[in-house]
Design a protein around this motif. Structure first.
Motif, PDB file in Angstrom:
ATOM      1  N   MET A   1       1.316  29.245  14.608  1.00 16.71           N
ATOM      2  CA  MET A   1       0.790  27.959  15.013  1.00 16.71           C
ATOM      3  C   MET A   1       0.327  27.227  13.757  1.00 16.71           C
ATOM      4  O   MET A   1      -0.377  27.785  12.929  1.00 16.71           O
ATOM      5  N   LEU A   2       0.729  26.005  13.609  1.00 17.02           N
ATOM      6  CA  LEU A   2       0.350  25.179  12.470  1.00 17.02           C
ATOM      7  C   LEU A   2      -0.569  24.078  12.976  1.00 17.02           C
ATOM      8  O   LEU A   2      -0.197  23.311  13.862  1.00 17.02           O
ATOM      9  N   ILE A   3      -1.770  24.018  12.427  1.00 14.16           N
ATOM     10  CA  ILE A   3      -2.772  23.065  12.905  1.00 14.16           C
ATOM     11  C   ILE A   3      -3.072  22.042  11.821  1.00 14.16           C
ATOM     12  O   ILE A   3      -3.480  22.387  10.719  1.00 14.16           O
ATOM     13  N   ASP A   4      -2.891  20.792  12.159  1.00 15.15           N
ATOM     14  CA  ASP A   4      -3.221  19.667  11.300  1.00 15.15           C
ATOM     15  C   ASP A   4      -4.662  19.274  11.625  1.00 15.15           C
ATOM     16  O   ASP A   4      -4.955  18.843  12.737  1.00 15.15           O
ATOM     17  N   VAL A   5      -5.567  19.451  10.670  1.00 12.65           N
ATOM     18  CA  VAL A   5      -6.993  19.234  10.933  1.00 12.65           C
ATOM     19  C   VAL A   5      -7.466  17.817  10.603  1.00 12.65           C
ATOM     20  O   VAL A   5      -8.652  17.545  10.581  1.00 12.65           O
ATOM     21  N   ARG A   6      -6.521  16.917  10.396  1.00 19.71           N
ATOM     22  CA  ARG A   6      -6.899  15.529  10.121  1.00 19.71           C
ATOM     23  C   ARG A   6      -7.317  14.825  11.405  1.00 19.71           C
ATOM     24  O   ARG A   6      -7.179  15.361  12.495  1.00 19.71           O
ATOM     25  N   THR A   7      -7.797  13.610  11.254  1.00 24.04           N
ATOM     26  CA  THR A   7      -8.211  12.822  12.421  1.00 24.04           C
ATOM     27  C   THR A   7      -6.976  12.450  13.255  1.00 24.04           C
ATOM     28  O   THR A   7      -5.850  12.444  12.742  1.00 24.04           O
ATOM     29  N   PRO A   8      -7.170  12.119  14.531  1.00 24.18           N
ATOM     30  CA  PRO A   8      -6.030  11.695  15.354  1.00 24.18           C
ATOM     31  C   PRO A   8      -5.277  10.490  14.767  1.00 24.18           C
ATOM     32  O   PRO A   8      -4.043  10.429  14.859  1.00 24.18           O
ATOM     33  N   ASP A   9      -5.986   9.551  14.163  1.00 23.94           N
ATOM     34  CA  ASP A   9      -5.319   8.393  13.549  1.00 23.94           C
ATOM     35  C   ASP A   9      -4.422   8.824  12.393  1.00 23.94           C
ATOM     36  O   ASP A   9      -3.297   8.339  12.254  1.00 23.94           O
ATOM     37  N   GLU A  10      -4.914   9.734  11.556  1.00 23.73           N
ATOM     38  CA  GLU A  10      -4.108  10.226  10.436  1.00 23.73           C
ATOM     39  C   GLU A  10      -2.904  11.010  10.953  1.00 23.73           C
ATOM     40  O   GLU A  10      -1.797  10.868  10.446  1.00 23.73           O
ATOM     41  N   PHE A  11      -3.120  11.830  11.968  1.00 20.39           N
ATOM     42  CA  PHE A  11      -2.045  12.619  12.568  1.00 20.39           C
ATOM     43  C   PHE A  11      -0.954  11.704  13.127  1.00 20.39           C
ATOM     44  O   PHE A  11       0.234  11.984  12.971  1.00 20.39           O
ATOM     45  N   ALA A  12      -1.358  10.620  13.759  1.00 17.98           N
ATOM     46  CA  ALA A  12      -0.407   9.677  14.362  1.00 17.98           C
ATOM     47  C   ALA A  12       0.489   9.009  13.324  1.00 17.98           C
ATOM     48  O   ALA A  12       1.590   8.557  13.654  1.00 17.98           O
ATOM     49  N   GLN A  13       0.044   8.983  12.081  1.00 17.70           N
ATOM     50  CA  GLN A  13       0.839   8.367  11.015  1.00 17.70           C
ATOM     51  C   GLN A  13       1.957   9.283  10.529  1.00 17.70           C
ATOM     52  O   GLN A  13       2.822   8.868   9.776  1.00 17.70           O
ATOM     53  N   GLY A  14       1.939  10.522  10.959  1.00 16.59           N
ATOM     54  CA  GLY A  14       2.984  11.469  10.586  1.00 16.59           C
ATOM     55  C   GLY A  14       2.397  12.812  10.227  1.00 16.59           C
ATOM     56  O   GLY A  14       1.300  12.904   9.696  1.00 16.59           O
ATOM     57  N   THR A  15       3.143  13.857  10.536  1.00  8.92           N
ATOM     58  CA  THR A  15       2.683  15.219  10.261  1.00  8.92           C
ATOM     59  C   THR A  15       3.884  16.126  10.087  1.00  8.92           C
ATOM     60  O   THR A  15       5.031  15.681  10.126  1.00  8.92           O
ATOM     61  N   VAL A  16       3.639  17.389   9.935  1.00  9.14           N
ATOM     62  CA  VAL A  16       4.692  18.392   9.814  1.00  9.14           C
ATOM     63  C   VAL A  16       5.232  18.694  11.210  1.00  9.14           C
ATOM     64  O   VAL A  16       4.457  18.825  12.167  1.00  9.14           O
ATOM     65  N   LYS A  17       6.547  18.802  11.318  1.00 10.00           N
ATOM     66  CA  LYS A  17       7.180  19.058  12.609  1.00 10.00           C
ATOM     67  C   LYS A  17       6.589  20.316  13.250  1.00 10.00           C
ATOM     68  O   LYS A  17       6.491  21.365  12.619  1.00 10.00           O
ATOM     69  N   GLY A  18       6.175  20.201  14.500  1.00  8.91           N
ATOM     70  CA  GLY A  18       5.637  21.325  15.248  1.00  8.91           C
ATOM     71  C   GLY A  18       4.134  21.526  15.112  1.00  8.91           C
ATOM     72  O   GLY A  18       3.567  22.382  15.778  1.00  8.91           O
ATOM     73  N   ALA A  19       3.493  20.740  14.245  1.00 11.87           N
ATOM     74  CA  ALA A  19       2.044  20.888  14.061  1.00 11.87           C
ATOM     75  C   ALA A  19       1.290  20.346  15.264  1.00 11.87           C
ATOM     76  O   ALA A  19       1.732  19.425  15.941  1.00 11.87           O
TER      77      ALA A  19
END
Length: 56
Positions: A1-19
């Motif tokens: 499991m890959l977890i992106d710990v940024r804010t939802p706004d930052e996550f919405a701008q793009g992340t790693v596939k499957g995070a």
């Protein structure tokens, strides 16, 4: 499991596939979900710190 710990706004701008997005300020409440699973956390800031420590 890959977890992106940024804010939802930052996550919405793009992340790693499957995070999955779980902001850092909420991660402690979510820890029981990860018991027994291989889990990695990431954020841009964390990557920068690691690169600086490795003198890149």
């Amino acid at each position: 499991m890959l977890i992106d710990v940024r804010t939802p706004d930052e996550f919405a701008q793009g992340t790693v596939k499957g995070a999955v997005n779980i902001p850092l300020d909420q991660i402690q409440n979510q820890l029981p979900k990860f018991k027994g699973k291989k889990t990695s956390l990431f954020s841009v800031e964390l990557v920068i710190v690691v690169l600086k420590l490795k003198q890149f």
